[in-house]
Design a protein around this motif. Structure first.
Motif, PDB file in Angstrom:
ATOM      1  N   VAL A 142      -1.092  -5.468   1.270  1.00 46.68           N
ATOM      2  CA  VAL A 142       0.362  -6.001   1.217  1.00 46.68           C
ATOM      3  C   VAL A 142       0.191  -7.363   0.782  1.00 46.68           C
ATOM      4  CG1 VAL A 142       2.144  -6.316   2.690  1.00 46.68           C
ATOM      5  CG2 VAL A 142       0.808  -4.139   3.115  1.00 46.68           C
ATOM      6  N   MET A 143       0.997  -7.649  -0.295  1.00 44.08           N
ATOM      7  CA  MET A 143       1.347  -9.013  -0.665  1.00 44.08           C
ATOM      8  C   MET A 143       2.539  -9.544  -0.392  1.00 44.08           C
ATOM      9  SD  MET A 143      -0.658 -10.869  -3.129  1.00 44.08           S
ATOM     10  CE  MET A 143      -0.186 -12.368  -3.917  1.00 44.08           C
ATOM     11  N   ASN A 144       2.537 -10.624   0.116  1.00 40.42           N
ATOM     12  CA  ASN A 144       4.048 -11.414   0.564  1.00 40.42           C
ATOM     13  C   ASN A 144       3.796 -12.647   0.066  1.00 40.42           C
ATOM     14  OD1 ASN A 144       6.027 -12.032   1.710  1.00 40.42           O
ATOM     15  ND2 ASN A 144       5.506 -11.407   3.878  1.00 40.42           N
ATOM     16  N   GLY A 145       4.557 -12.810  -0.948  1.00 37.31           N
ATOM     17  CA  GLY A 145       4.528 -14.572  -1.415  1.00 37.31           C
ATOM     18  C   GLY A 145       3.120 -15.005  -1.660  1.00 37.31           C
ATOM     19  N   ASN A 146       2.744 -15.896  -0.851  1.00 39.44           N
ATOM     20  CA  ASN A 146       1.233 -16.726  -1.077  1.00 39.44           C
ATOM     21  C   ASN A 146       0.311 -16.100  -0.057  1.00 39.44           C
ATOM     22  OD1 ASN A 146       1.647 -18.086  -3.557  1.00 39.44           O
ATOM     23  ND2 ASN A 146       2.832 -19.661  -2.378  1.00 39.44           N
ATOM     24  N   SER A 147       0.439 -14.937   0.255  1.00 36.04           N
ATOM     25  CA  SER A 147      -0.597 -14.344   1.249  1.00 36.04           C
ATOM     26  C   SER A 147      -0.613 -12.924   0.935  1.00 36.04           C
ATOM     27  CB  SER A 147       0.034 -14.765   2.829  1.00 36.04           C
ATOM     28  OG  SER A 147       1.024 -14.020   2.898  1.00 36.04           O
ATOM     29  N   ALA A 148      -1.860 -12.161   1.475  1.00 41.56           N
ATOM     30  CA  ALA A 148      -2.018 -10.843   1.307  1.00 41.56           C
ATOM     31  C   ALA A 148      -3.015 -10.527   2.503  1.00 41.56           C
ATOM     32  CB  ALA A 148      -2.553 -10.350  -0.142  1.00 41.56           C
ATOM     33  N   LYS A 149      -2.709  -9.270   2.962  1.00 40.30           N
ATOM     34  CA  LYS A 149      -3.658  -8.616   4.093  1.00 40.30           C
ATOM     35  C   LYS A 149      -4.066  -7.142   3.527  1.00 40.30           C
ATOM     36  CE  LYS A 149      -1.103 -10.836   7.878  1.00 40.30           C
ATOM     37  NZ  LYS A 149      -0.442 -10.670   9.086  1.00 40.30           N
ATOM     38  N   ASP A 182     -15.527  -2.434  10.272  1.00 39.36           N
ATOM     39  CA  ASP A 182     -13.971  -2.572   9.790  1.00 39.36           C
ATOM     40  C   ASP A 182     -13.869  -4.117   9.387  1.00 39.36           C
ATOM     41  OD1 ASP A 182     -12.885   0.034  10.080  1.00 39.36           O
ATOM     42  OD2 ASP A 182     -12.961  -0.701  12.440  1.00 39.36           O
ATOM     43  N   LEU A 183     -13.090  -4.394   8.281  1.00 39.00           N
ATOM     44  CA  LEU A 183     -12.708  -5.864   8.001  1.00 39.00           C
ATOM     45  C   LEU A 183     -11.379  -5.947   7.914  1.00 39.00           C
ATOM     46  CD1 LEU A 183     -15.171  -6.343   4.838  1.00 39.00           C
ATOM     47  CD2 LEU A 183     -15.658  -7.156   7.178  1.00 39.00           C
ATOM     48  N   ALA A 184     -10.957  -7.178   8.579  1.00 36.97           N
ATOM     49  CA  ALA A 184      -9.512  -7.540   8.537  1.00 36.97           C
ATOM     50  C   ALA A 184      -9.536  -8.522   7.725  1.00 36.97           C
ATOM     51  CB  ALA A 184      -8.868  -7.718   9.777  1.00 36.97           C
ATOM     52  N   VAL A 185      -8.544  -8.578   6.406  1.00 39.49           N
ATOM     53  CA  VAL A 185      -8.734  -9.606   5.535  1.00 39.49           C
ATOM     54  C   VAL A 185      -7.221 -10.263   5.491  1.00 39.49           C
ATOM     55  CG1 VAL A 185      -9.212 -10.211   3.277  1.00 39.49           C
ATOM     56  CG2 VAL A 185     -10.435  -8.445   4.513  1.00 39.49           C
ATOM     57  N   ASN A 186      -7.169 -11.498   5.405  1.00 37.83           N
ATOM     58  CA  ASN A 186      -5.841 -12.301   5.259  1.00 37.83           C
ATOM     59  C   ASN A 186      -6.292 -13.467   4.512  1.00 37.83           C
ATOM     60  OD1 ASN A 186      -3.939 -11.248   7.572  1.00 37.83           O
ATOM     61  ND2 ASN A 186      -5.781 -11.923   8.862  1.00 37.83           N
ATOM     62  N   LEU A 187      -5.614 -13.057   3.278  1.00 35.94           N
ATOM     63  CA  LEU A 187      -5.894 -14.172   2.034  1.00 35.94           C
ATOM     64  C   LEU A 187      -4.568 -15.002   1.961  1.00 35.94           C
ATOM     65  CD1 LEU A 187      -6.731 -11.526  -0.459  1.00 35.94           C
ATOM     66  CD2 LEU A 187      -8.586 -12.856   0.795  1.00 35.94           C
ATOM     67  N   LYS A 188      -4.971 -16.154   1.784  1.00 41.72           N
ATOM     68  CA  LYS A 188      -3.978 -17.194   1.390  1.00 41.72           C
ATOM     69  C   LYS A 188      -4.260 -17.799  -0.082  1.00 41.72           C
ATOM     70  CE  LYS A 188      -2.342 -17.223   5.645  1.00 41.72           C
ATOM     71  NZ  LYS A 188      -1.026 -16.404   5.998  1.00 41.72           N
ATOM     72  N   PHE A 189      -3.043 -18.195  -0.706  1.00 39.79           N
ATOM     73  CA  PHE A 189      -3.175 -18.455  -2.228  1.00 39.79           C
ATOM     74  C   PHE A 189      -2.453 -19.815  -2.273  1.00 39.79           C
ATOM     75  CE2 PHE A 189      -3.414 -14.043  -2.151  1.00 39.79           C
ATOM     76  CZ  PHE A 189      -4.741 -13.790  -2.841  1.00 39.79           C
TER      77      PHE A 189
END
Length: 189
Positions: A142-149, A182-189
């Motif tokens: 899920v992409m939301n602006g400058n982050s993705a999960k 399991d991996l929970a990934v929180n990306l910031k751009f």
């Protein structure tokens, strides 16, 4: 004169085509992003973190079309233990029994395709490499602006991470460690 006009027309078409299909690279902020892992065994579970070394998404018209993420496997930490037990488990996870960090310092995910599902959600197909073993993986992001999960479930046995696996060893009893983590990934751009 005709050649000059023809050459100018061809050049204009090439430039416009290139601009229309230009991908942009959206670099991940590795310091602000997090990757949290959870592994389970018969008698409980453990969790911790892994740091990203690098990563980016390839975007076309603000839609994900590809990407690549590299995890620094030497940064595996355990967050549910302290002291000697924490150090022992971290050392074991980095050993050849598990991720063999000395020989395999990184793991990599390459996004090979992405399909928009609406509301910022994408169906992602990629190739995950751990310990020089590469296998396809699918998940939603899920992409939301400058982050993705995203949340991923990985079968470690496919990547030659077999320690304590009931799929490969008999009579482990309560020492059995489940194959999936399991991996929970929180990306910031």
């Amino acid at each position: 004169m005709k050649n000059t006009i023809l050459k100018g027309g061809i050049a204009a078409v090439i430039v416009l085509t290139t601009l229309a299909f230009t991908n942009t690279k959206k670099e991940v902020d590795v310091k602000a992003s997090t990757v949290e892992w959870t592994g389970e065994k018969v008698t409980g579970s453990h969790n911790g973190t892994i740091q990203l070394e690098s990563g980016h998404l390839m975007m076309e018209d603000d839609k994900i079309v590809g990407g690549e993420f590299v995890m620094d496997m030497s940064t595996i930490t355990v967050t549910d233990l302290t002291g000697e037990n924490k150090g022992k488990l971290e050392g074991h996870l980095k050993s050849e029994d598990f991720f063999g960090v000395e020989k395999h310092p990184t793991a990599k995910l390459v996004i090979t395709s992405a399909a928009a599902k609406g509301d910022g959600k994408y169906g992602i197909v990629g190739d995950l490499t751990i310990k020089n073993e590469t296998h396809p993986i699918t998940f939603d992001l899920v992409m939301n602006g400058n982050s993705a999960k995203t949340n991923l479930t990985i079968d470690r046995s496919k990547y030659n991470v077999r320690y304590g696996s009931g799929s490969f060893f008999d009579n482990l009893g309560d020492k059995t460690i489940y194959d999936n983590f399991d991996l929970a990934v929180n990306l910031k751009f």
